[in-house]
Design a protein around this motif. Structure first.
Motif, PDB file in Angstrom:
ATOM      1  N   HIS A  58      -3.337  40.337  23.065  1.00 59.23           N
ATOM      2  CA  HIS A  58      -3.726  41.322  24.076  1.00 59.23           C
ATOM      3  C   HIS A  58      -4.707  42.380  23.578  1.00 59.23           C
ATOM      4  CE1 HIS A  58      -0.836  39.832  27.031  1.00 59.23           C
ATOM      5  NE2 HIS A  58       0.021  39.711  26.036  1.00 59.23           N
ATOM      6  N   ARG A  59      -4.915  42.487  22.279  1.00 56.27           N
ATOM      7  CA  ARG A  59      -5.857  43.439  21.693  1.00 56.27           C
ATOM      8  C   ARG A  59      -5.644  44.860  22.233  1.00 56.27           C
ATOM      9  NH1 ARG A  59      -7.241  41.449  17.319  1.00 56.27           N
ATOM     10  NH2 ARG A  59      -9.039  42.847  17.266  1.00 56.27           N
ATOM     11  N   PRO A  60      -4.458  45.428  22.031  1.00 51.15           N
ATOM     12  CA  PRO A  60      -4.198  46.779  22.536  1.00 51.15           C
ATOM     13  C   PRO A  60      -4.936  47.837  21.730  1.00 51.15           C
ATOM     14  CG  PRO A  60      -2.393  46.089  21.137  1.00 51.15           C
ATOM     15  CD  PRO A  60      -3.309  44.893  21.287  1.00 51.15           C
ATOM     16  N   ASP A  61      -4.943  49.051  22.263  1.00 55.24           N
ATOM     17  CA  ASP A  61      -5.498  50.191  21.543  1.00 55.24           C
ATOM     18  C   ASP A  61      -4.430  50.899  20.721  1.00 55.24           C
ATOM     19  OD1 ASP A  61      -8.234  50.192  22.790  1.00 55.24           O
ATOM     20  OD2 ASP A  61      -7.012  50.442  24.594  1.00 55.24           O
ATOM     21  N   VAL A  62      -3.192  50.885  21.232  1.00 52.80           N
ATOM     22  CA  VAL A  62      -2.085  51.596  20.600  1.00 52.80           C
ATOM     23  C   VAL A  62      -0.826  50.737  20.670  1.00 52.80           C
ATOM     24  CG1 VAL A  62      -0.599  53.659  20.707  1.00 52.80           C
ATOM     25  CG2 VAL A  62      -3.042  53.854  21.237  1.00 52.80           C
ATOM     26  N   VAL A  63      -0.025  50.781  19.607  1.00 52.98           N
ATOM     27  CA  VAL A  63       1.289  50.135  19.600  1.00 52.98           C
ATOM     28  C   VAL A  63       2.352  51.193  19.341  1.00 52.98           C
ATOM     29  CG1 VAL A  63       2.775  48.382  18.552  1.00 52.98           C
ATOM     30  CG2 VAL A  63       0.288  48.016  18.660  1.00 52.98           C
ATOM     31  N   LEU A  64       3.350  51.274  20.224  1.00 50.94           N
ATOM     32  CA  LEU A  64       4.541  52.068  19.941  1.00 50.94           C
ATOM     33  C   LEU A  64       5.499  51.148  19.195  1.00 50.94           C
ATOM     34  CD1 LEU A  64       5.183  53.969  23.306  1.00 50.94           C
ATOM     35  CD2 LEU A  64       3.876  54.710  21.312  1.00 50.94           C
ATOM     36  N   MET A  65       5.784  51.457  17.940  1.00 52.35           N
ATOM     37  CA  MET A  65       6.488  50.524  17.058  1.00 52.35           C
ATOM     38  C   MET A  65       7.810  51.097  16.562  1.00 52.35           C
ATOM     39  SD  MET A  65       6.077  47.508  15.435  1.00 52.35           S
ATOM     40  CE  MET A  65       4.321  47.198  15.130  1.00 52.35           C
ATOM     41  N   ASP A  66       8.906  50.439  16.942  1.00 57.57           N
ATOM     42  CA  ASP A  66      10.205  50.791  16.377  1.00 57.57           C
ATOM     43  C   ASP A  66      10.245  50.309  14.933  1.00 57.57           C
ATOM     44  OD1 ASP A  66      12.786  51.750  16.256  1.00 57.57           O
ATOM     45  OD2 ASP A  66      13.681  49.963  17.152  1.00 57.57           O
ATOM     46  N   VAL A  67      11.077  50.921  14.111  1.00 56.88           N
ATOM     47  CA  VAL A  67      11.168  50.521  12.706  1.00 56.88           C
ATOM     48  C   VAL A  67      12.208  49.423  12.510  1.00 56.88           C
ATOM     49  CG1 VAL A  67      11.768  51.270  10.364  1.00 56.88           C
ATOM     50  CG2 VAL A  67      10.368  52.742  11.828  1.00 56.88           C
ATOM     51  N   ARG A  68      13.413  49.661  12.974  1.00 59.01           N
ATOM     52  CA  ARG A  68      14.515  48.726  12.735  1.00 59.01           C
ATOM     53  C   ARG A  68      14.565  47.685  13.841  1.00 59.01           C
ATOM     54  NH1 ARG A  68      16.185  53.846  11.285  1.00 59.01           N
ATOM     55  NH2 ARG A  68      17.025  54.082   9.183  1.00 59.01           N
ATOM     56  N   MET A  69      14.037  46.498  13.544  1.00 57.39           N
ATOM     57  CA  MET A  69      14.031  45.394  14.501  1.00 57.39           C
ATOM     58  C   MET A  69      14.365  44.095  13.782  1.00 57.39           C
ATOM     59  SD  MET A  69      10.730  46.161  16.968  1.00 57.39           S
ATOM     60  CE  MET A  69       9.535  46.228  15.614  1.00 57.39           C
ATOM     61  N   PRO A  70      14.912  43.124  14.489  1.00 55.03           N
ATOM     62  CA  PRO A  70      15.226  41.830  13.872  1.00 55.03           C
ATOM     63  C   PRO A  70      13.970  41.005  13.626  1.00 55.03           C
ATOM     64  CG  PRO A  70      15.673  41.762  16.221  1.00 55.03           C
ATOM     65  CD  PRO A  70      15.308  43.185  15.903  1.00 55.03           C
ATOM     66  N   VAL A  71      14.139  39.902  12.932  1.00 51.51           N
ATOM     67  CA  VAL A  71      13.086  38.927  12.622  1.00 51.51           C
ATOM     68  C   VAL A  71      12.059  39.516  11.654  1.00 51.51           C
ATOM     69  CG1 VAL A  71      11.339  37.326  13.505  1.00 51.51           C
ATOM     70  CG2 VAL A  71      13.377  37.868  14.889  1.00 51.51           C
ATOM     71  N   MET A  72      11.400  40.583  12.061  1.00 52.89           N
ATOM     72  CA  MET A  72      10.458  41.302  11.205  1.00 52.89           C
ATOM     73  C   MET A  72      10.540  42.772  11.577  1.00 52.89           C
ATOM     74  SD  MET A  72       6.281  41.037  11.075  1.00 52.89           S
ATOM     75  CE  MET A  72       6.297  39.289  10.666  1.00 52.89           C
ATOM     76  N   ASP A  73      10.748  43.632  10.582  1.00 58.08           N
ATOM     77  CA  ASP A  73      10.872  45.057  10.909  1.00 58.08           C
ATOM     78  C   ASP A  73       9.512  45.678  11.213  1.00 58.08           C
ATOM     79  OD1 ASP A  73       9.604  45.857   8.492  1.00 58.08           O
ATOM     80  OD2 ASP A  73      11.503  45.934   7.425  1.00 58.08           O
ATOM     81  N   GLY A  74       9.558  46.921  11.705  1.00 66.13           N
ATOM     82  CA  GLY A  74       8.333  47.574  12.128  1.00 66.13           C
ATOM     83  C   GLY A  74       7.379  47.880  10.997  1.00 66.13           C
ATOM     84  N   ILE A  75       7.900  48.057   9.791  1.00 65.61           N
ATOM     85  CA  ILE A  75       7.028  48.353   8.648  1.00 65.61           C
ATOM     86  C   ILE A  75       6.177  47.147   8.304  1.00 65.61           C
ATOM     87  CG2 ILE A  75       6.977  48.945   6.201  1.00 65.61           C
ATOM     88  CD1 ILE A  75       9.557  50.543   6.695  1.00 65.61           C
ATOM     89  N   GLU A  76       6.807  45.980   8.208  1.00 65.33           N
ATOM     90  CA  GLU A  76       6.052  44.768   7.891  1.00 65.33           C
ATOM     91  C   GLU A  76       5.097  44.427   9.033  1.00 65.33           C
ATOM     92  OE1 GLU A  76       4.425  41.581   5.999  1.00 65.33           O
ATOM     93  OE2 GLU A  76       5.659  43.212   5.184  1.00 65.33           O
ATOM     94  N   ALA A  77       5.548  44.627  10.269  1.00 64.86           N
ATOM     95  CA  ALA A  77       4.668  44.364  11.411  1.00 64.86           C
ATOM     96  C   ALA A  77       3.454  45.284  11.374  1.00 64.86           C
ATOM     97  CB  ALA A  77       5.437  44.545  12.713  1.00 64.86           C
ATOM     98  N   THR A  78       3.688  46.547  11.046  1.00 70.40           N
ATOM     99  CA  THR A  78       2.580  47.504  10.934  1.00 70.40           C
ATOM    100  C   THR A  78       1.603  47.064   9.861  1.00 70.40           C
ATOM    101  OG1 THR A  78       3.900  49.370  11.709  1.00 70.40           O
ATOM    102  CG2 THR A  78       2.000  49.889  10.316  1.00 70.40           C
ATOM    103  N   ARG A  79       2.130  46.648   8.708  1.00 65.99           N
ATOM    104  CA  ARG A  79       1.280  46.208   7.603  1.00 65.99           C
ATOM    105  C   ARG A  79       0.398  45.030   8.033  1.00 65.99           C
ATOM    106  NH1 ARG A  79       5.137  45.594   4.345  1.00 65.99           N
ATOM    107  NH2 ARG A  79       5.034  47.677   3.433  1.00 65.99           N
ATOM    108  N   ARG A  80       0.988  44.076   8.743  1.00 67.01           N
ATOM    109  CA  ARG A  80       0.230  42.892   9.164  1.00 67.01           C
ATOM    110  C   ARG A  80      -0.794  43.217  10.246  1.00 67.01           C
ATOM    111  NH1 ARG A  80       4.175  37.578   8.920  1.00 67.01           N
ATOM    112  NH2 ARG A  80       5.295  38.153   7.014  1.00 67.01           N
ATOM    113  N   ILE A  81      -0.404  44.054  11.186  1.00 67.28           N
ATOM    114  CA  ILE A  81      -1.306  44.389  12.282  1.00 67.28           C
ATOM    115  C   ILE A  81      -2.505  45.185  11.784  1.00 67.28           C
ATOM    116  CG2 ILE A  81      -1.528  45.780  14.384  1.00 67.28           C
ATOM    117  CD1 ILE A  81       1.417  44.990  14.992  1.00 67.28           C
ATOM    118  N   THR A  82      -2.260  46.187  10.945  1.00 68.46           N
ATOM    119  CA  THR A  82      -3.359  47.042  10.490  1.00 68.46           C
ATOM    120  C   THR A  82      -4.274  46.341   9.496  1.00 68.46           C
ATOM    121  OG1 THR A  82      -1.951  48.022   8.757  1.00 68.46           O
ATOM    122  CG2 THR A  82      -2.050  49.165  10.884  1.00 68.46           C
ATOM    123  N   ALA A  83      -3.841  45.214   8.966  1.00 71.19           N
ATOM    124  CA  ALA A  83      -4.677  44.470   8.023  1.00 71.19           C
ATOM    125  C   ALA A  83      -5.732  43.629   8.731  1.00 71.19           C
ATOM    126  CB  ALA A  83      -3.803  43.559   7.152  1.00 71.19           C
TER     127      ALA A  83
END
Length: 233
Positions: A58-83
């Motif tokens: 979807h190529r958003p401008d902003v992501v509201l990201m929770d930290v504690r989530m199953p499968v992949m937490d918000g920190i790892e998701a943030t790292r992958r998205i911002t890369a």
């Protein structure tokens, strides 16, 4: 391109992805954002992996990201998205303003954080500010957050003092003041220069150090030893 140099939303509408493992939270944030004509929730995600996929699709401008989530937490998701190229801005959602994971999320590339009990108006303002490529947090809040974790969780510097050698003396002064909690206007007054000059210095600091935004600049200032958490400088 750094966060402060990046453009804003597409055609005046800010595209948002909401990532939270609690369905009520996803629906609540989505409903709030949907009341604003310039905010468009293009997708929601129940875990970090789904958030990564949603951003690619979807190529958003902003992501509201929770930290504690199953499968992949918000920190790892943030790292992958911002890369990835053209990455959206990430706002971390947390229950406590000193959540033990927030520091790691900021280091991973998040542009700031919001408390989950944020007011509707604060939420709207935060999304707009971040979409415009500016720092979400008041500098003093950023300093307190990062300084507290640097104090409580001492670690070997991720960036040694030499990383700042690319900066001029004036740029180093500006970085120190940014990390000290001063706004651009306050820095301009302190250095007796124009605010536009300060903005130029900040943009050059971000470019030279390969940083996305002011939040990462504060992190770098602490981790390089330029400033210290107990004193702020």
């Amino acid at each position: 391109m750094t966060g402060e140099q990046a453009g804003g939303a597409h055609a005046g509408v800010i595209r948002v992805v909401v990532a939270d493992d609690q369905e009520v939270a996803r629906a609540g944030f989505g409903a709030l954002l949907g009341t604003q004509p310039d905010l468009d929730v293009v997708a929601t995600a129940a875990d970090g992996a789904a958030a990564v996929r949603a951003c690619r699709e979807h190529r958003p401008d902003v992501v509201l990201m929770d930290v504690r989530m199953p499968v992949m937490d918000g920190i790892e998701a943030t790292r992958r998205i911002t890369a990835e190229p053209g990455a959206p801005r990430i706002l971390i959602l947390t229950t406590f303003d000193l959540d033990e994971h927030v520091y790691d999320a900021l280091v991973a590339g998040a542009g700031g954080f919001l408390l989950k009990d944020v007011t509707a108006e604060r939420l709207f303002d935060a999304v707009r500010v971040v979409a415009a490529g500016e720092a979400l947090l008041a500098p003093a809040v950023t300093r307190r957050l990062i300084g507290e974790f640097a104090r409580l969780r001492p670690r070997p510097p991720a960036r040694g003092p030499g990383v700042l050698d690319v900066l001029t003396a004036r740029e180093t002064d500006v970085l120190r003041l940014v990390a000290g909690g001063l706004t651009n206007a306050e820095i301009a007054a302190r250095l007796v220069v124009g605010e536009e000059t300060v903005k130029t210095h900040v943009s050059r600091i971000l470019r030279k150090l390969g940083l996305r935004d002011r939040v990462q600049a504060v992190v770098t200032a602490y981790e390089s030893g330029l400033v210290h958490p107990r004193t702020g400088g």
